[in-house]
Design a protein around this motif. Structure first.
Motif, short mmCIF file in Angstrom:
data_model
loop_
_atom_site.label_atom_id
_atom_site.label_comp_id
_atom_site.label_asym_id
_atom_site.label_seq_id
_atom_site.Cartn_x
_atom_site.Cartn_y
_atom_site.Cartn_z
N ILE A 408 -5.82 -2.12 -5.66
CA ILE A 408 -5.23 -2.94 -6.71
C ILE A 408 -6.03 -4.50 -6.33
N LEU A 437 -7.27 0.28 -9.77
CA LEU A 437 -6.72 -0.54 -10.98
C LEU A 437 -7.11 -2.06 -10.85
N GLY A 438 -7.82 -2.64 -11.77
CA GLY A 438 -8.15 -3.67 -11.82
C GLY A 438 -8.84 -4.15 -12.78
N ASN A 466 -2.18 -3.74 -15.59
CA ASN A 466 -1.09 -2.89 -15.83
C ASN A 466 -0.07 -2.65 -14.69
N ILE A 467 0.98 -3.87 -14.91
CA ILE A 467 2.12 -3.95 -14.08
C ILE A 467 2.65 -2.53 -13.47
N ALA A 470 0.60 -0.33 -11.33
CA ALA A 470 0.32 -1.05 -9.97
C ALA A 470 1.73 -0.76 -9.06
N HIS A 471 2.90 -0.87 -9.53
CA HIS A 471 4.21 -0.35 -8.83
C HIS A 471 3.95 0.98 -8.53
N ILE A 474 1.37 1.37 -5.63
CA ILE A 474 1.93 1.04 -4.36
C ILE A 474 3.03 2.04 -3.56
N ILE A 492 -1.03 -7.91 -1.50
CA ILE A 492 -0.92 -6.53 -1.76
C ILE A 492 -0.50 -5.71 -0.62
#
Length: 502
Positions: A408, A437-438, A466-467, A470-471, A474, A492
């Motif tokens: 990310i 993702l980025g 895209n929040i 991202a979660h 993680i 991160i």
């Protein structure tokens, strides 16, 4: 002052006492005492991941006595502030309203932690969108920017103990709002708006007016304007004019006599270098030219002599901070790591305070974006389920036994996304999946989008902001890959460690 601004790495040192006292039946009957400005205020956020740990400690610590847990300096129910400050964070990003990287995260997460420690805290950032939770204050001011007079409005909301103030002007809203390809700093990654100096000059002037003219009454502990006894925390080059305008427009008139400016460097790679002739746009006296004067070996944006906003911010502020002790050492280690400002920083001195994460947003026990909540005691059961959910979300074969690697970050050289692209063909032959993702430079975004075509069963590239995803990455990935060439601090890896991701 430094202690106050650095009062928290987003988790108060007194955190454990607060959780423990909440579990103590006698202590919970005691009343919290709250006082204005120099007072004692109870912490208002409980980190649920620490509850179980503190509960077990409490069970074995009943001998602490009738008064429950005590710190060395008095009752643990209170967080003691020697002096409560009026702290104003000024920046071009503030999460969740605007964000391209760590700057937005810090302005989103650190102010609530300082507010919980008894300070009165405001953030000031541009209004890039029609934020549904921020309301028009009906306060309008006129500012001289360049050779024109510009009208500025202020919008406001109060969240988690912090006054969130947004500066409203077409230079911010009309450029970004509703234009999905438009960015905060330019029409596309790597290209700046031509009027950025005017945009951020306006932001700095508006920030200096806000504490004097905004009559804010949302906080039950504080009311009215912040006044002139304040500490401005200016973040990165865009806010470098704050100490300059403070010294020329206010202090000669007897205003802001005791106000201080702390300049925080989040990433020295971005300094605000412009043609020397542009100094006239800033409406500053000639005596400030030496603070901006800069000569480098590059031809961008122009050849030869330039102005450097960050150099002026460093020289004119009362204190210089950065986001980790190691990065502070790097910045003075030489021209390469200090990006030609190392000699200036050695002259002023710099203090590194390690970044922290927002433990309310990044909490696997309460994270609204993941389907299974967990903590350290249930992580081994939760992670396989979250991995399967992540695989399904991006369209990869669902198999909890396949190792999943996540990335990310911004797609640019600093973050090492080109290193990642070169490495993927070498390890993708293994029994592994990778999710990237980025957003960032267009060639790198196209390279990212090719992953799915080249490795349809093993790789996915998502070139979007895209929040929720991202979660999910993680929480659901086994590994987070961080191939950065350099990191001032990096958030991160903090998020990953909190979620049990290597």
């Amino acid at each position: 002052m430094a202690t106050a601004v650095a009062a928290s790495s987003f988790v108060s040192r007194s955190y454990g006492h607060e959780v423990a006292s909440g579990l103590n039946s006698k202590a919970s009957q005691m009343k919290f005492r709250c006082m204005k400005h120099s007072g004692l205020r109870s912490l208002n956020i409980i980190d649920e991941l620490q509850v179980k740990t503190m509960a077990s400690k409490l069970a074995t610590s009943r001998q602490a006595g009738r008064n429950g847990f005590r710190s060395q300096n008095g009752p643990s129910l209170m967080i003691v502030c020697g002096v409560g400050l009026n702290i104003l964070f000024v920046g071009t990003e503030v999460a969740p309203w605007s964000k391209t990287g760590g700057l937005g995260d810090v302005l989103g997460g650190l102010p609530p932690a300082l507010a919980a420690n008894g300070h009165r805290v405001m953030t000031i950032a541009p209004r890039y969108d029609q934020y549904k939770d921020a309301w028009d204050t009906d306060v309008v001011i006129e500012l001289k920017v360049g050779d024109k007079i510009e009208k500025v409005r202020f919008f406001h909301c109060h969240k988690r103990g912090v006054d969130r103030v947004f500066v409203d002007h077409p230079w911010f809203l009309a450029k970004v709002w509703g234009k999905t390809q438009s960015k905060i700093y330019g029409p596309r990654t790597g290209e700046d708006y031509q009027d950025n100096q005017l945009r951020f000059s306006l932001l700095c002037q508006a920030a200096l007016e806000a504490p004097r003219i905004l009559n804010l009454n949302s906080n039950k502990y504080f009311s009215g304007p912040y006044g002139e006894d304040v500490v401005f925390v200016a973040n990165d080059w865009h806010t470098s004019l704050i100490p300059c305008y403070l010294k020329t427009m206010y202090k000669p008139k007897g205003m802001y006599k005791s106000a201080k400016v702390v300049f925080c460097i989040h990433n020295i790679a971005y300094q605000g270098r412009f043609a020397f002739e542009d100094f006239g746009l800033l409406n500053l006296p000639a005596q400030f030219k030496s603070s901006f004067d800069f000569i480098d070996g590059y031809n961008k944006p122009v050849r030869g002599r330039k102005i450097n906003w960050m150099k002026a911010g460093i020289l004119e502020s009362d204190m210089v901070l950065t986001v980790s002790p190691h990065y502070a050492q790097e910045l003075v280690s030489g021209e390469d790591k200090g990006v030609e400002l190392d000699n200036i920083i050695r002259k002023t001195g710099i203090k590194g305070i390690v970044n922290g994460m927002d433990v309310q947003e990044w909490n696997p026990l309460t994270d609204k974006y993941i389907g299974v909540k967990y903590d350290a005691s249930t992580v081994m059961d939760a992670k396989p389920l979250l991995k399967e959910a992540l695989q399904a979300e991006v369209g990869l074969p669902v198999d909890r036994n396949i190792p999943v690697i996540g990335f990310i970050g911004r797609l640019e050289e600093q973050k090492g996304s080109d290193i990642l692209a070169a490495a993927i063909p070498h390890f993708i032959k293994e029994n592994v999946q990778i999710i990237v993702l980025g957003t960032g430079k267009k060639p790198m975004e196209k390279q990212l989008e090719q992953l799915e075509i080249l490795y349809p069963e093993k790789a996915r590239g998502v070139a979007k902001f895209n929040i929720p995803l991202a979660h999910m990455i993680i929480a659901g990935a086994d590994f987070i890959l961080i191939p950065s060439r350099f990191e001032p601090c990096g958030l991160i890896q903090l998020h990953a460690m909190r979620y049990g991701t290597v």
